[in-house]
Design a protein around this motif. Structure first.
Motif, mmCIF file in Angstrom:
data_model
loop_
_atom_site.group_PDB
_atom_site.id
_atom_site.type_symbol
_atom_site.label_atom_id
_atom_site.label_comp_id
_atom_site.label_asym_id
_atom_site.label_seq_id
_atom_site.Cartn_x
_atom_site.Cartn_y
_atom_site.Cartn_z
ATOM 1 N N GLU A 76 0.883 -1.181 0.000
ATOM 2 C CA GLU A 76 0.000 0.000 0.000
ATOM 3 C C GLU A 76 0.910 1.218 0.000
ATOM 4 O O GLU A 76 2.034 1.124 0.510
ATOM 5 C CB GLU A 76 -0.778 0.115 1.318
ATOM 6 C CG GLU A 76 -1.793 -0.908 1.619
ATOM 7 C CD GLU A 76 -2.463 -0.540 2.963
ATOM 8 O OE1 GLU A 76 -3.053 0.556 3.072
ATOM 9 O OE2 GLU A 76 -2.348 -1.342 3.892
ATOM 10 N N PRO A 77 0.441 2.345 -0.493
ATOM 11 C CA PRO A 77 1.297 3.546 -0.459
ATOM 12 C C PRO A 77 1.661 3.902 0.987
ATOM 13 O O PRO A 77 0.821 3.824 1.883
ATOM 14 C CB PRO A 77 0.420 4.642 -1.068
ATOM 15 C CG PRO A 77 -0.683 3.928 -1.760
ATOM 16 C CD PRO A 77 -0.853 2.597 -1.110
ATOM 17 N N ILE A 78 2.923 4.264 1.189
ATOM 18 C CA ILE A 78 3.388 4.684 2.520
ATOM 19 C C ILE A 78 3.632 6.187 2.463
ATOM 20 O O ILE A 78 4.309 6.675 1.559
ATOM 21 C CB ILE A 78 4.690 3.948 2.914
ATOM 22 C CG1 ILE A 78 4.424 2.445 3.050
ATOM 23 C CG2 ILE A 78 5.267 4.521 4.212
ATOM 24 C CD1 ILE A 78 5.662 1.595 3.342
ATOM 25 N N ASN A 79 3.078 6.898 3.421
ATOM 26 C CA ASN A 79 3.294 8.340 3.507
ATOM 27 C C ASN A 79 4.619 8.552 4.253
ATOM 28 O O ASN A 79 4.689 8.368 5.473
ATOM 29 C CB ASN A 79 2.112 8.966 4.260
ATOM 30 C CG ASN A 79 2.258 10.468 4.423
ATOM 31 O OD1 ASN A 79 3.372 10.992 4.529
ATOM 32 N ND2 ASN A 79 1.139 11.154 4.439
ATOM 33 N N LEU A 80 5.658 8.912 3.494
ATOM 34 C CA LEU A 80 7.009 8.984 4.074
ATOM 35 C C LEU A 80 7.078 9.993 5.221
ATOM 36 O O LEU A 80 7.634 9.701 6.286
ATOM 37 C CB LEU A 80 8.034 9.344 2.988
ATOM 38 C CG LEU A 80 9.457 9.605 3.477
ATOM 39 C CD1 LEU A 80 10.056 8.376 4.160
ATOM 40 C CD2 LEU A 80 10.350 10.070 2.321
ATOM 41 N N ALA A 81 6.491 11.186 4.999
ATOM 42 C CA ALA A 81 6.578 12.221 6.040
ATOM 43 C C ALA A 81 5.898 11.736 7.319
ATOM 44 O O ALA A 81 6.412 11.939 8.434
ATOM 45 C CB ALA A 81 5.929 13.514 5.542
ATOM 46 N N LEU A 82 4.763 11.049 7.141
ATOM 47 C CA LEU A 82 4.047 10.540 8.318
ATOM 48 C C LEU A 82 4.840 9.417 8.982
ATOM 49 O O LEU A 82 4.922 9.332 10.215
ATOM 50 C CB LEU A 82 2.643 10.065 7.901
ATOM 51 C CG LEU A 82 1.720 9.593 9.024
ATOM 52 C CD1 LEU A 82 1.558 10.646 10.116
ATOM 53 C CD2 LEU A 82 0.348 9.196 8.447
ATOM 54 N N ALA A 83 5.446 8.565 8.157
ATOM 55 C CA ALA A 83 6.269 7.483 8.720
ATOM 56 C C ALA A 83 7.400 8.077 9.566
ATOM 57 O O ALA A 83 7.695 7.597 10.666
ATOM 58 C CB ALA A 83 6.847 6.624 7.594
ATOM 59 N N GLN A 84 8.022 9.133 9.050
ATOM 60 C CA GLN A 84 9.131 9.768 9.774
ATOM 61 C C GLN A 84 8.638 10.390 11.091
ATOM 62 O O GLN A 84 9.278 10.276 12.133
ATOM 63 C CB GLN A 84 9.807 10.812 8.887
ATOM 64 C CG GLN A 84 10.594 10.152 7.742
ATOM 65 C CD GLN A 84 10.995 11.121 6.625
ATOM 66 O OE1 GLN A 84 10.278 12.086 6.338
ATOM 67 N NE2 GLN A 84 12.117 10.841 5.983
ATOM 68 N N GLN A 85 7.468 11.024 10.991
ATOM 69 C CA GLN A 85 6.882 11.648 12.187
ATOM 70 C C GLN A 85 6.525 10.575 13.236
ATOM 71 O O GLN A 85 6.802 10.734 14.426
ATOM 72 C CB GLN A 85 5.621 12.368 11.711
ATOM 73 C CG GLN A 85 5.006 13.341 12.657
ATOM 74 C CD GLN A 85 3.714 13.888 12.016
ATOM 75 O OE1 GLN A 85 3.677 14.275 10.834
ATOM 76 N NE2 GLN A 85 2.649 13.888 12.765
ATOM 77 N N GLN A 86 5.938 9.483 12.770
ATOM 78 C CA GLN A 86 5.560 8.411 13.704
ATOM 79 C C GLN A 86 6.809 7.788 14.330
ATOM 80 O O GLN A 86 6.817 7.449 15.511
ATOM 81 C CB GLN A 86 4.748 7.336 12.972
ATOM 82 C CG GLN A 86 3.366 7.831 12.560
ATOM 83 C CD GLN A 86 2.567 6.807 11.769
ATOM 84 O OE1 GLN A 86 3.113 5.828 11.265
ATOM 85 N NE2 GLN A 86 1.265 7.030 11.656
ATOM 86 N N HIS A 87 7.864 7.659 13.519
ATOM 87 C CA HIS A 87 9.091 7.087 14.056
ATOM 88 C C HIS A 87 9.696 8.007 15.110
ATOM 89 O O HIS A 87 10.182 7.548 16.153
ATOM 90 C CB HIS A 87 10.091 6.827 12.913
ATOM 91 C CG HIS A 87 11.335 6.139 13.368
ATOM 92 N ND1 HIS A 87 12.505 6.816 13.610
ATOM 93 C CD2 HIS A 87 11.591 4.849 13.665
ATOM 94 C CE1 HIS A 87 13.426 5.964 14.028
ATOM 95 N NE2 HIS A 87 12.903 4.762 14.065
ATOM 96 N N MET A 88 9.629 9.310 14.866
ATOM 97 C CA MET A 88 10.153 10.263 15.859
ATOM 98 C C MET A 88 9.352 10.160 17.159
ATOM 99 O O MET A 88 9.915 10.226 18.258
ATOM 100 C CB MET A 88 10.134 11.689 15.314
ATOM 101 C CG MET A 88 11.305 11.942 14.364
ATOM 102 S SD MET A 88 11.515 13.678 13.974
ATOM 103 C CE MET A 88 10.368 13.847 12.644
ATOM 104 N N ALA A 89 8.046 9.969 17.033
ATOM 105 C CA ALA A 89 7.210 9.831 18.244
ATOM 106 C C ALA A 89 7.557 8.538 18.983
ATOM 107 O O ALA A 89 7.555 8.485 20.220
ATOM 108 C CB ALA A 89 5.728 9.842 17.865
ATOM 109 N N TYR A 90 7.891 7.506 18.226
ATOM 110 C CA TYR A 90 8.325 6.232 18.832
ATOM 111 C C TYR A 90 9.620 6.449 19.626
ATOM 112 O O TYR A 90 9.738 6.023 20.776
ATOM 113 C CB TYR A 90 8.515 5.213 17.711
ATOM 114 C CG TYR A 90 9.184 3.908 18.090
ATOM 115 C CD1 TYR A 90 8.420 2.813 18.501
ATOM 116 C CD2 TYR A 90 10.564 3.750 18.007
ATOM 117 C CE1 TYR A 90 9.035 1.602 18.828
ATOM 118 C CE2 TYR A 90 11.179 2.553 18.337
ATOM 119 C CZ TYR A 90 10.408 1.484 18.751
ATOM 120 O OH TYR A 90 11.021 0.290 19.070
ATOM 121 N N VAL A 91 10.568 7.133 18.993
ATOM 122 C CA VAL A 91 11.844 7.411 19.674
ATOM 123 C C VAL A 91 11.590 8.262 20.920
ATOM 124 O O VAL A 91 12.146 8.001 21.999
ATOM 125 C CB VAL A 91 12.837 8.107 18.708
ATOM 126 C CG1 VAL A 91 14.076 8.603 19.449
ATOM 127 C CG2 VAL A 91 13.229 7.149 17.588
#
Ligand code: CIR
Length: 257
Positions: A26-41
């Motif tokens: 499925e299409p991945i929203n890169l900016a959102l993925a990066q934002q979610q990863h930052m929230a994980y960190v």
């Protein structure tokens, strides 16, 4: 007091080209993925983890999933040899950071293949998924490396999901969270077992942090069960990383400093 430390790696701009095995692309929203990863960190940092944040690797789509590249025991590190050949260069990319963390560093060699997502350590017991990604040769090599330090290694055959830790993770030293449709519960008979809600098969992948469990949003029944069983739970939304067949354990390698 020991410090809990973690390696993480920022999301690759090439994540759309990730490996997929059990889910459709499925299409991945890169900016959102990066934002979610930052929230994980940030969630790891909030929980008191000392995070070593490694830079994104533009040529390696799956490199955010650092868990698959190295196992960190108190006594040694084991560099893996991922089952997907597209992921093997990720190991070289993390090796120098690993050598700073541990003086003894073993390596899984061909014909062995091993993804860290297949390795569940609970105390001195190490369970390893015999999966599409991890094979018996690697399990034998891992056993030879860690048995001298008192660890016992058990191979756990599994077929229905990507990694062993897609189906079972530890909530404490004596309790696991498990999807028994994807892994044989008998392997974990020594532990109290909390089952994921039947409507939430992907809920078993959680990170055990000091005093709390980190799990993805979107599994309300399993989350409620953990709360009912006395676990403190924090959640992060990792929807874009889930589209790359990742979850929460795969985005960090936790170890005692
Ligand atoms: C892969 O297929 O290798 C990646 N797209 C996902 C890896 C997730 N890793 C993990 O859960 N340990």
């Amino acid at each position: 007091m020991t410090t809990l430390r973690a390696f993480t790696r920022a999301v690759s701009p090439a994540i759309a080209d990730c490996e997929l095995s059990f889910i459709d692309r499925e299409p991945i929203n890169l900016a959102l993925a990066q934002q979610q990863h930052m929230a994980y960190v940030d969630a790891l940092i909030e929980a008191g983890v000392d995070v070593i944040a490694l830079p994104a690797l533009p040529d390696l789509p799956d490199s955010v999933f650092v868990e698959d590249t190295v196992l960190l025991f108190d006594e040694l590190a084991v560099l893996t040899r991922p089952g997907a050949s597209s992921r093997r260069a990720e190991v070289q990319a993390i090796a120098s950071a690993v050598h700073h963390a541990r003086t003894t560093v073993a390596e899984i060699k061909a014909p062995g293949t091993l993804d860290g997502g297949d390795v569940l350590r609970i105390g001195k017991r190490v369970f390893v998924g015999l999966s599409q990604r991890s094979n018996q040769s690697a399990i034998d090599q891992l056993a030879a490396s860690v048995q001298p330090f008192g660890y016992s290694v058990t191979a756990v055959p599994m077929q229905q999901c990507l990694h062993l830790k897609s189906s079972v993770t530890a909530l404490s030293d004596d309790t696991v969270l498990i999807n028994t449709d994807w892994v044989d519960a008998a392997y974990f008979s020594a532990y109290r077992q909390i089952r994921v809600a039947t409507s939430e098969p992907h809920a078993a992948n959680v990170v055990r942090l000091p005093g709390q469990i980190l799990m993805p949003t979107g599994f309300p029944q399993t989350q409620a069960e953990l709360l009912a069983q006395g676990f403190a739970v924090i959640t992060v939304n990792v929807s874009e990383l889930q589209k790359a067949e990742g979850a929460v354990t795969c985005c960090s390698v936790l170890f005692n400093a």
